[in-house]
Design an enzyme around this catalytic site. Structure first.
Site, short mmCIF file in Angstrom:
data_model
loop_
_atom_site.label_atom_id
_atom_site.label_comp_id
_atom_site.label_asym_id
_atom_site.label_seq_id
_atom_site.Cartn_x
_atom_site.Cartn_y
_atom_site.Cartn_z
N GLU A 1 -23.22 29.30 5.21
CA GLU A 1 -24.09 29.82 6.83
C GLU A 1 -25.44 28.86 5.96
OE1 GLU A 1 -25.17 34.14 6.70
OE2 GLU A 1 -25.99 33.41 8.79
N ALA B 1 -26.50 37.43 -0.88
CA ALA B 1 -25.20 37.55 -0.77
C ALA B 1 -25.03 36.78 0.78
CB ALA B 1 -25.16 39.02 -0.21
N GLU C 1 -21.23 37.37 3.24
CA GLU C 1 -20.49 38.14 4.41
C GLU C 1 -19.76 37.94 4.71
OE1 GLU C 1 -23.52 37.63 5.86
OE2 GLU C 1 -23.02 36.72 8.20
N ASN C 2 -19.24 36.22 4.86
CA ASN C 2 -17.50 35.20 4.75
C ASN C 2 -16.33 36.51 4.36
OD1 ASN C 2 -18.96 32.94 3.72
ND2 ASN C 2 -18.40 33.86 1.50
N HIS D 1 -25.12 46.17 3.55
CA HIS D 1 -25.47 45.47 4.35
C HIS D 1 -24.11 43.93 4.31
CE1 HIS D 1 -28.03 42.42 6.86
NE2 HIS D 1 -27.30 41.63 6.40
N GLU D 2 -23.58 43.54 3.34
CA GLU D 2 -22.56 42.16 3.80
C GLU D 2 -21.33 43.41 4.58
OE1 GLU D 2 -24.28 39.22 3.82
OE2 GLU D 2 -25.74 40.20 2.84
N GLU E 1 -28.35 39.82 12.47
CA GLU E 1 -29.26 40.06 10.94
C GLU E 1 -30.45 41.40 11.21
OE1 GLU E 1 -28.55 39.70 8.90
OE2 GLU E 1 -27.47 37.56 8.42
ZN LIG Z 1 -26.82 39.45 6.44
#
Ligand SMILES: [Zn+2]
Length: 879
Positions: free
Chosen positions: A127, A268, A270-271, A303-304, A326
């Site tokens: 990303e 971080a 989030e893959n 979050h992730e 987001e």
């Molecule tokens: Zn995010």
């Protein structure tokens, strides 16, 4: 794209659908640190079958092309064109199979995008547009496909080979090599692809979803960090539970991996099923991590994880829509933390962050709406506006629709769009349709930049017992937009008696009085609200729970603020009243200083602090927040022309005055809280430490402070107390600070994350001499300019959090920092651009400083081969 002069803006209005579907992507990696071979096979299917042929357009960057074939035919140089980052194969048939082979060089990739080396392992960051550094492909979020990934490598060097989805097969190969194949059944965009290869250890746990799926949870770290994963794992399990309970969302694969790296541009990523984390947001032990670190880990792990639905299952059509995933996911992680910890304290920290980081963005050269209309480099738009303001916009839906209305909207959003790449308009439509309401005007929040101001006046008529509130909204012009429209602003108010009790509220057209808090929804530029049966002139409690990202102006009297601080039922209002009072006192002294008058300590502020220090009922963490004075940057934002030194001296004067006048109360509270209890991780224990350490920071401004700090340091069994003591000694320039710092260094010199704290403590020390210390520290063996965490903790902290150091009148801070931006740009443009933004506010300073900063900006602007990232920031600042 590397050349700043040719960097071009990309516009949201130019969006075009990608003409091809790609149903399957097979990737094969022959892994090596120096060079890795990537083979890709992709099946194209033309969406418009009326057409016989169509060009295939792919993105790639820094790829060494080995071979290219279409439908079995090897393509030669004249069968395709490569222009910058774009490869075009003209006239491909309706069904086409494209095979590519490229070579890439992970060890020399210092930008940390694509495939790169970190310690003993290789990993990816895709990303926003890192995938194009791995192989040729349409690198855009609306092209979603299923991935099958085969990796082959030497077993001794790369025993662990990970990618997204489930492990499908693996085996041995001759000469000590092995292979593993992964398959992710969920179609995903390129930015969610991930690969990890290397020598990593793991901790494992399990989670059973509500419908009975057994999910294996693994956190991969370097072997020496195995004892620091417990809190991250606990946070992950809590997040999985919470998302089922609050949002009715379950995890959808059998495996969930988290990998921690020391070399990461962001927090971080989030893959899908293979999150990659900056180790700062995974590793924690009481002696190495502060309470803030623990809370940060909980929030980022959450979050992730939450992105699996808000981002991965439903993703963004293009990068302009970044806030779709987001803003929503930050809102979800804020709610998660609020449910896990103290809701009020979490809200206040979020609000403080928004006001001190996002408001300046609105007022600066990079002002943009939460959904920008154009950009040069998307990496520059991972901003507080897109994230934090975006989350506040989501919170407004929640405020307007209520929890059940909001959840109805979420349900419809997933029903309609699961598996799709969509826009913020689709999210708004789902919220509106699920609740049968019209949110068209609310939609302006997506396209309008700037911080709206709400100006309030009031009038009490004793004869009729009527109280009238008049609200006017106005959004000042921003650099990107001159004219602004009225916005929908939810605005919660209460009215207090002078004894601090909530009055029942009844508006003129209503039959009954209800509750103590009323949500007013402003839609016009000016609106008037008349409350009836109000027996006395009330104290207005305005903007409870901070219900919109706006600045509120009301001319409070000191008595009104004192009443709110002492009695208001809303934690935000109490905190904000204390901040307003402190801000008023500091800025007044700043003015007196400028006028050559003696400074003086405000008696109402003293009284308010006396009350806070005597409060044994409120949450100690809230009391701590109320006594933290507004920081120098926030105060600077309130001035027409920033008086760097004046703010510093005035703030110090007020703090010292409070400390000495109330020394015995601070000492009493400190002693009560410093009860010799062993470390505990509970929210209650964290709240105690927070208040204790705020008391210590004041006591350090009295004669008693130094010995208390030294004693706390000697007996401390946790990093929160240790850092509070050392930081305090440094800030008051105690002769004990040097010894404390070197002991800390000896103890932790091998520990990258803890050494970040050591750098930060020194970089933050106020005054013009600090720049020399920062220069020395760059030579320290634990420092590396190639490592983003090091850059942020030393150089970033100096430039962004040390105003009297960075803005030293002799140009030394500016010159040093500009040199670092130039140096970093050759290594890591993304980080260089972040650092460059320290100059963004240059026009708000006095003429001398303006001139100096402008000269440094101009010096950076003409550097040969400046990246698009940095040139966008610098050119906007200079414009
Ligand atoms: Zn995010």
């Amino acid at each position: 794209m590397k050349d700043g002069l040719s960097a071009k803006s990309i516009y949201r209005k130019d969006y075009m659908v990608y003409p091809w579907d790609i149903n399957q992507l097979d990737l094969y990696f022959d892994i090596g640190s120096e060079s890795t071979i990537v083979r890709a096979e992709m099946k194209f299917h033309l969406k418009d079958e009326e057409k016989a042929t169509q060009d295939i357009v792919l993105n790639g960057s820094d790829l060494q092309l080995v071979s290219l074939s279409l439908n079995g035919r090897v393509l030669r140089g004249d069968d395709y064109t490569i222009d910058g980052e774009t490869l075009t194969i003209p006239g491909a048939p309706v069904k086409s199979v494209l095979k590519t082979e490229v070579k890439i060089h992970p060890a020399s990739n210092s930008a940390l995008e694509g495939l790169y080396l970190s310690g003993a392992f290789l990993l990816t960051q895709c990303e926003a547009q890192g995938f194009r550094k791995i192989t040729w492909f349409p690198d855009r979020p609306d092209v979603m496909t299923t991935y099958r990934v085969t990796m082959e490598a030497a077993r001794s060097e790369f025993p662990v080979l990970l990618s997204n989805g489930n492990e499908e097969a693996s085996g041995d190969l001759p000469a000590g090599r092995h292979w593993v194949r992964w398959h992710d059944p969920f179609p995903k965009p390129t930015y969610l692809f991930a690969l990890v290869a290397g020598d990593l250890a793991l901790v494992e746990d399990h989670f059973e979803t509500r419908s009975g799926r057994d999910v294996v949870l693994r956190i991969y770290v370097e072997v020496e960090n195995l004892d620091r994963c417990g809190h991250a794992m606990e946070s992950l399990i809590n997040a999985m539970h919470w998302d089922e309970e609050r949002f009715d969302l379950e995890y959808d694969l059998d495996i969930y991996h988290v990998v921690a790296t020391n070399d990461f541009n962001m927090g971080a990523m989030e893959n899908k099923s293979l999150n990659i984390f900056n180790s700062k947001y995974v590793l924690a032990r009481p002696d190495t991590a502060t309470d803030a670190d623990y809370q940060g880990i909980e929030g980022v792990i959450g979050h992730e994880y939450f992105h699996n639905w808000t981002g991965n299952r439903v993703t963004c059509r293009d990068w302009f829509e970044l806030t779709l995933k987001e803003g929503l996911t930050v809102f979800r992680d804020e709610e998660f933390s609020a449910d896990m910890q103290s809701r009020a304290v979490k809200r206040i920290r979020v609000i403080r962050d928004l006001r001190s980081r996002q408001f300046p963005e609105d007022d600066g050269p990079m002002a943009h709406p939460i959904r920008p209309d154009h950009y040069v480099e998307i990496n520059n738009f991972y901003t507080a506006t897109v994230y934090q303001k975006g989350a506040t916009i989501i919170r407004m839906y929640h405020t307007l629709l209520g929890e059940s209305g909001f959840q109805k909207g979420m349900k419809l959003y997933f029903e309609r769009h699961d598996g799709q790449a969509v826009t913020c308009d689709d999210f708004l439509a789902a919220m509106a349709d699920a609740n049968g309401v019209n949110l068209d005007r609310f939609g302006r929040w997506y396209s309008q930049s700037g911080t709206p101001q709400v100006h309030i006046s009031d009038h009490y008529d004793a004869a009729t017992q009527k109280y009238t509130l008049t609200l006017k909204q106005h959004t000042p012009a921003t650099r990107d937009q001159k004219s602004k429209k009225a916005l929908v602003i939810p605005f919660a108010v209460g009215l207090l008696t002078t004894n601090g009790e909530d009055l029942p509220l009844q508006l003129e057209n209503e039959t009954d009085a209800t509750g103590g808090t009323r949500l007013l929804v402003m839609e016009e530029a000016q609106q008037e609200y008349v409350f009836i049966n109000i027996p006395e002139a009330p104290v207005p409690s305005l903007f409870r729970d901070y219900s919109a990202p706006v600045k509120v102006f009301y001319d409070y009297s000191p008595m009104q603020l004192a009443t709110l601080i002492a009695y208001d039922s809303d934690a935000y209002v109490r905190w904000d009243a204390a901040q307003r009072m402190a801000q008023g006192a500091i800025l007044e002294q700043c003015q007196r200083l400028a006028d050559g008058k003696d400074m003086r300590l405000d008696s109402s502020l003293l009284m308010a602090f006396r009350g806070i220090l005597s409060d044994r009922l409120a949450d100690p963490a809230l009391l701590a927040e109320a006594m933290i004075l507004p920081d120098e940057d926030y105060l600077a934002e309130q001035m027409e022309v920033v008086d760097v030194d004046g703010i510093h001296v005035a703030r110090k004067f007020i703090k010292k005055g409070l400390a000495n006048d109330l020394a015995s109360l601070f000492a009493k509270r400190y002693t009560e809280l410093n009860d010799g209890q062993h470390y505990q991780k509970t929210p209650g224990a964290m709240a105690h430490r927070a208040l204790k350490n705020v008391c210590l920071s004041y006591l350090l401004d009295t004669d008693a402070g130094e010995s208390l700090a030294v004693a706390q340091l000697e007996s401390s069994d946790n990093m929160t107390d240790t850092l509070a003591a050392i930081n305090g000694l440094i800030l008051v320039d105690s002769p004990m600070a040097g010894a404390a710092l070197s002991e800390f260094e000896i103890k932790w010199k091998e520990d990258a994350l803890v050494m970040d704290k050591w750098f930060t403590m020194q970089a933050i020390k106020p005054g013009p001499d600090t720049v020399n210390r920062v220069k020395e520290l760059m030579q320290h063996p634990a420092f590396s300019i190639q490592n983003p965490n090091k850059v942020r903790s030393l150089i970033g902290v100096f430039a962004m959090l040390n105003p009297t150091g960075f803005h030293a009148a002799d140009d030394s801070g500016y010159e040093f920092h500009a040199d670092r931006v130039i140096e970093l740009d050759g290594l890591n443009p993304q980080i260089a651009a972040r650092m460059a933004s320290a100059f963004n506010r240059w026009k708000r300073y006095d003429d001398d400083r303006k001139k100096l900063m402008k000269a440094q900006l101009q010096r950076i602007a003409v550097v040969d081969g400046l990246s698009g990232d940095v040139s966008e920031i610098i050119n906007n600042a200079l414009r």
